[in-house]
Design a protein around this motif. Sequence first.
Motif, PDB file in Angstrom:
ATOM      1  N   VAL A 226       0.996  -1.102  -0.224  1.00  9.20           N
ATOM      2  CA  VAL A 226       0.130   0.016  -0.051  1.00  9.20           C
ATOM      3  C   VAL A 226       0.778   1.239   0.070  1.00  9.20           C
ATOM      4  O   VAL A 226       1.691   1.394   0.975  1.00  9.20           O
ATOM      5  CB  VAL A 226      -1.056   0.122   1.278  1.00  9.20           C
ATOM      6  N   LEU A 227       0.678   1.989  -1.022  1.00  9.73           N
ATOM      7  CA  LEU A 227       1.624   3.161  -1.307  1.00  9.73           C
ATOM      8  C   LEU A 227       0.962   4.577  -0.675  1.00  9.73           C
ATOM      9  O   LEU A 227      -0.250   4.660  -1.604  1.00  9.73           O
ATOM     10  CB  LEU A 227       2.121   3.265  -2.614  1.00  9.73           C
ATOM     11  N   VAL A 228       1.305   5.063   0.176  1.00  7.47           N
ATOM     12  CA  VAL A 228       0.570   6.198   0.521  1.00  7.47           C
ATOM     13  C   VAL A 228       1.859   7.241   0.879  1.00  7.47           C
ATOM     14  O   VAL A 228       2.979   7.102   0.594  1.00  7.47           O
ATOM     15  CB  VAL A 228      -0.256   6.232   1.776  1.00  7.47           C
ATOM     16  N   ARG A 229       1.448   8.681   0.896  1.00  5.22           N
ATOM     17  CA  ARG A 229       2.474   9.553   0.837  1.00  5.22           C
ATOM     18  C   ARG A 229       2.414  10.122   2.413  1.00  5.22           C
ATOM     19  O   ARG A 229       1.362  10.782   2.695  1.00  5.22           O
ATOM     20  CB  ARG A 229       2.058  10.600   0.114  1.00  5.22           C
ATOM     21  N   GLN A 230       3.609  10.335   3.110  1.00  6.74           N
ATOM     22  CA  GLN A 230       4.002  11.248   4.023  1.00  6.74           C
ATOM     23  C   GLN A 230       4.003  12.792   3.562  1.00  6.74           C
ATOM     24  O   GLN A 230       4.940  12.984   2.698  1.00  6.74           O
ATOM     25  CB  GLN A 230       5.007  10.975   4.793  1.00  6.74           C
ATOM     26  N   VAL A 231       3.344  13.804   4.142  1.00  5.31           N
ATOM     27  CA  VAL A 231       3.331  15.127   3.741  1.00  5.31           C
ATOM     28  C   VAL A 231       3.870  15.848   4.872  1.00  5.31           C
ATOM     29  O   VAL A 231       3.902  17.260   4.718  1.00  5.31           O
ATOM     30  CB  VAL A 231       2.160  15.426   3.001  1.00  5.31           C
TER      31      VAL A 231
END
Length: 360
Positions: A322-327
């Motif tokens: 699962v690829l999500v983004r740290q912002v």
Amino acid sequence: MIRHRPGVLDIDRYVPGRSGPVTGPLAMLASNESPFPPLDRVRTAMCAGITHANRYPDFESRNLTEALAQRWRLSTDQVVVDSGSSSLIRNIATACTGPETDVIYPWPSFSSYEHAALLTGATPVRVALTPDYRPDLDRIFASIDDRTRVVFLCLPNNPTGTTVDHTALEAFVEAVPEDLLIVLDECYREFVTDPNAASGIRLLSRFDNVAVLKSLSKSAGLAGLRIGYALSSPEVCRLLEAVRVPFAVSSPAQAAALACLEPDIASELESRITATVSERSRLFRALSTAGIEAIPSQANFLFLPRQHDAATTVRHLANHGVLVRQVGSQEIRISVGSRIENDHLLAHVDALVNSQAPVD
């Protein structure tokens, strides 16, 4: 080291969302892309454009410019096509800013605003969001002075998915100096369902200092072709044309974008947008039910503001496909994918639950 402009190597580079490699099933939820591939007729148009790859593309993107002008009921001198909104942002900064000038934008927001300002030697000015994660128009207005040349507003805002009421935006535009360019970045506007949400298109007939940026990356699923456009007054469009990189929009990109504007294809794309909005609601409800704070979104992503170990959570999810983004240090952005991708995320929702920081 060869002689170069001081500070160039100190500018933070754009960091794309991770795309792999990972193990197990893959949910691409890091880059706000459309989960849907181009429609068959769009692919056909794209391939037809490739047959002329030995020739330069139409420098002015004339057919596409005319179609976009017709779509938005504008004249052709109010439309500028370019290779994605990031190119338009950089060209705006090139045309309007430089040393001893300021560029203002809400923060957190799209990092390209800051990057473009730094590249021209301008001073980037961050303005914190409101407590409910919206662009703070009052504080932005208070930050404007004689040095200010451009105000960027991402509506809906990336990464928070929030927007502002149209009446508030209109009052803001009326109050700022007429020689200040207000850029309304509407790359996610197609996913808005709030009838009171800000709309840059409604302002173009009244304000010559407003530019609206649109993208076909998300709503039309053409992220890989890099195509966007600006709508504004003829004066602003002439500035953008003056600094535009020659032949930046390829023939396949122009052909694909033109096909997306055909009524029957546009209708199919609208159905895909509706499906994404429906999945956005489902994902929001599921996260909320699990006890995870997510900010109500008008875009094709969700913002999770309080994850006490965001980096570890992002790595854990990536290891499970699962690829999500740290912002931010405690913030995560999750793109809305296909139903299968979203289900795969929810199968690993415990990682987000365990990372949830306590509310003060």
